[in-house]
Design an enzyme around this catalytic site. Structure first.
Site, PDB file in Angstrom:
ATOM      1  N   GLU A  36     -21.057  32.154   1.711  1.00  0.00           N
ATOM      2  CA  GLU A  36     -20.505  31.602   2.955  1.00  0.00           C
ATOM      3  C   GLU A  36     -21.458  30.581   3.570  1.00  0.00           C
ATOM      4  O   GLU A  36     -22.678  30.772   3.574  1.00  0.00           O
ATOM      5  CB  GLU A  36     -20.278  32.748   3.936  1.00  0.00           C
ATOM      6  CG  GLU A  36     -19.064  32.571   4.798  1.00  0.00           C
ATOM      7  CD  GLU A  36     -17.769  32.597   3.998  1.00  0.00           C
ATOM      8  OE1 GLU A  36     -17.220  31.512   3.731  1.00  0.00           O
ATOM      9  OE2 GLU A  36     -17.305  33.685   3.649  1.00  0.00           O
ATOM     10  N   ASP A  39     -21.223  25.824   1.029  1.00  0.00           N
ATOM     11  CA  ASP A  39     -20.490  24.752   0.343  1.00  0.00           C
ATOM     12  C   ASP A  39     -21.055  23.394   0.742  1.00  0.00           C
ATOM     13  O   ASP A  39     -21.108  22.472  -0.070  1.00  0.00           O
ATOM     14  CB  ASP A  39     -18.989  24.835   0.630  1.00  0.00           C
ATOM     15  CG  ASP A  39     -18.644  24.851   2.107  1.00  0.00           C
ATOM     16  OD1 ASP A  39     -19.533  25.159   2.931  1.00  0.00           O
ATOM     17  OD2 ASP A  39     -17.481  24.562   2.442  1.00  0.00           O
ATOM     18  N   GLY A 126      -8.257  33.309   8.422  1.00  0.00           N
ATOM     19  CA  GLY A 126      -9.285  32.810   7.515  1.00  0.00           C
ATOM     20  C   GLY A 126      -8.888  32.857   6.059  1.00  0.00           C
ATOM     21  O   GLY A 126      -9.737  32.776   5.173  1.00  0.00           O
ATOM     22  N   LEU A 127      -7.587  32.977   5.774  1.00  0.00           N
ATOM     23  CA  LEU A 127      -7.114  33.040   4.383  1.00  0.00           C
ATOM     24  C   LEU A 127      -6.620  31.690   3.899  1.00  0.00           C
ATOM     25  O   LEU A 127      -6.041  31.577   2.824  1.00  0.00           O
ATOM     26  CB  LEU A 127      -6.006  34.090   4.242  1.00  0.00           C
ATOM     27  CG  LEU A 127      -6.405  35.509   4.653  1.00  0.00           C
ATOM     28  CD1 LEU A 127      -5.267  36.483   4.379  1.00  0.00           C
ATOM     29  CD2 LEU A 127      -7.658  35.954   3.913  1.00  0.00           C
ATOM     30  N   SER A 129      -4.283  29.217   5.010  1.00  0.00           N
ATOM     31  CA  SER A 129      -2.863  28.877   4.859  1.00  0.00           C
ATOM     32  C   SER A 129      -2.656  27.373   4.795  1.00  0.00           C
ATOM     33  O   SER A 129      -1.699  26.902   4.166  1.00  0.00           O
ATOM     34  CB  SER A 129      -2.048  29.477   6.003  1.00  0.00           C
ATOM     35  OG  SER A 129      -2.552  29.056   7.251  1.00  0.00           O
ATOM     36  N   SER A 130      -3.546  26.581   5.408  1.00  0.00           N
ATOM     37  CA  SER A 130      -3.366  25.124   5.369  1.00  0.00           C
ATOM     38  C   SER A 130      -3.538  24.588   3.953  1.00  0.00           C
ATOM     39  O   SER A 130      -2.787  23.705   3.516  1.00  0.00           O
ATOM     40  CB  SER A 130      -4.345  24.425   6.321  1.00  0.00           C
ATOM     41  OG  SER A 130      -5.687  24.693   5.968  1.00  0.00           O
ATOM     42  N   GLU A 162      -6.140  17.115   4.074  1.00  0.00           N
ATOM     43  CA  GLU A 162      -6.669  17.824   5.239  1.00  0.00           C
ATOM     44  C   GLU A 162      -7.684  16.962   5.988  1.00  0.00           C
ATOM     45  O   GLU A 162      -7.744  16.979   7.215  1.00  0.00           O
ATOM     46  CB  GLU A 162      -7.282  19.158   4.823  1.00  0.00           C
ATOM     47  CG  GLU A 162      -7.607  20.049   5.988  1.00  0.00           C
ATOM     48  CD  GLU A 162      -7.294  21.514   5.748  1.00  0.00           C
ATOM     49  OE1 GLU A 162      -7.786  22.331   6.526  1.00  0.00           O
ATOM     50  OE2 GLU A 162      -6.565  21.852   4.806  1.00  0.00           O
ATOM     51  N   ASP A 173     -11.217  25.879  -0.494  1.00  0.00           N
ATOM     52  CA  ASP A 173      -9.905  26.431  -0.171  1.00  0.00           C
ATOM     53  C   ASP A 173      -8.827  25.909  -1.117  1.00  0.00           C
ATOM     54  O   ASP A 173      -8.053  26.672  -1.693  1.00  0.00           O
ATOM     55  CB  ASP A 173      -9.529  26.090   1.274  1.00  0.00           C
ATOM     56  CG  ASP A 173     -10.461  26.739   2.279  1.00  0.00           C
ATOM     57  OD1 ASP A 173     -11.272  27.594   1.876  1.00  0.00           O
ATOM     58  OD2 ASP A 173     -10.395  26.379   3.466  1.00  0.00           O
TER      59      ASP A 173
END
Length: 388
Positions: A36, A39, A126-127, A129-130, A162, A173
């Protein structure tokens, strides 16, 4: 659960457009097992696609207009695909406009189509979806018009979409949403985009997300501060050790010799980054050996680093991890995502899930007067064409 969602989306499409969908696409959310806030520090991440999805139904309509229905929101939009995409005040449409902008930018020509989509990815958890929205939409257009866009490029174009919306996200993501495989995690090198798959066989343990149901407003400003502090730390390291190019080349011993030259915060952020990069490597080794106990231990260590050194946790998340540490049947837990709210990701011994969920829910409500949300997740395939 997904079959119900798929039927719901197809039925809505049939009623709305008076025809059967030609293509049905399933696009998943993602979790990150470990890695975490590294990146943007040239590190590695270890995400996986999950069995929570957005389902899209598509059909060409022989016009220049894309008619798109967000089933869950009971909202729709019409977009002329031959015109330059522009941002809208209706936020959810911008992710789709961003995809159309990327297609136009890269010289792809498409005609109009009808689309409906519905989701069981919990929003704000925090999964990601975007990313599922961008990549599933692009994947469907790619299938419908036979554009020949490769999977890796779908992920990259989704990321660029994005960015166009105004969110400067990393690649994790979109990459995991598109490239995920059932029962596999993906180790992604954030510097080169090289990737390897590792078995996600959690053996006797279930993956459970405990959603704190809070999102503190500190996130945006503190996220930017962390990036600045990490950059400052790396500059100091490079000045004193020219052979070091990034935190991945750095050892804790290097940092200790430079502690006096760094502010307290810069030192702590740098220390976290160096340790977390190494934890991802250790996590992959543990998974390859089927050593889930070590993976759990590393997850607890990551949370400690995120809470004490990186300082992106909050009282609610720390409490959930403390509850996990006190449970014999929990071997690992940490906050997942940017921090200051959202979920913890937790490894719970199979057979004890119901008792632990009930206990956590009760204690959390007593402590914070907030209802805990809980999601069971399994590692699943990435974005794909649904076949009846």
């Amino acid at each position: 659960m997904n079959e119900i969602l798929i039927k719901h989306t197809k039925d809505f499409f049939r009623k709305t457009f008076n025809s059967e969908a030609d293509k049905v696409i399933l696009s998943p959310g993602r979790i990150n097992i470990i890695g975490e806030h590294i990146d943007y520090n040239d590190g590695y991440v270890l995400p996986a696609a999950i069995d929570k999805i957005i389902c899209f139904a598509f059909e060409k309509n022989n016009s220049n207009i894309a008619n798109i229905y967000a089933v869950d929101l009971n909202e729709s939009v019409e977009i002329d695909v031959t015109k330059e995409a522009v941002l809208s005040e209706v936020v959810w449409t911008n992710y789709l406009r961003g995809v159309l902008f990327q297609l136009r930018l890269k010289g792809f020509e498409i005609s109009g189509f009808n689309c409906s989509f519905s989701s069981n990815i919990p929003t704000g958890s925090g999964l990601s979806s975007s990313a599922a929205l961008e990549c599933g939409f692009l994947f469907g257009i790619n299938e419908m018009f036979n554009l020949g866009i490769k999977s890796i490029d779908i992920a990259l174009m989704g990321q660029s979409a994005e960015h166009w919306v105004g969110i400067n996200c990393g690649i994790m993501d979109q990459f995991s949403s598109v490239m995920g495989l059932e029962n596999k995690v993906i180790k992604i090198d954030c510097r080169t985009l090289d990737y390897t798959y590792h078995d996600a066989n959690f053996v006797d343990y279930s993956l459970i997300l405990f959603d704190s149901n809070v999102k503190h407003s500190l996130f945006t400003s503190e996220y930017n501060n962390r990036r600045i502090e990490c950059n400052e730390g790396l500059c100091i390291i490079k000045e004193n050790y020219p052979e070091i190019e990034s935190f991945r080349d750095c050892e804790v011993d290097h940092l200790m010799t430079l502690k006096a030259k760094m502010s307290d915060n810069v030192f702590k952020r740098s220390l976290y980054a160096v340790k977390e990069i190494k934890r991802v490597i250790q996590a992959c080794e543990a998974l390859d050996k089927g050593d889930i106990q070590t993976l759990g231990k590393l997850m607890f260590e990551t949370h400690e680093g995120l809470s004490k050194d990186y300082e992106v946790s909050c009282a609610e998340l720390d409490y959930l991890v403390d509850l996990a540490k006190a449970e014999e049947d929990v071997i690992g837990s940490r906050l997942m995502g940017g921090g200051f709210g959202g979920c913890t990701i937790t490894l719970v011994k199979k057979g004890s899930e119901a008792v632990i969920k009930e206990r956590f829910t009760k204690l959390y409500a007593e402590k914070f007067n907030i209802d805990l949300k809980i999601y069971d997740v399994k590692v699943s395939n990435g974005t794909s064409l649904y076949k009846n």
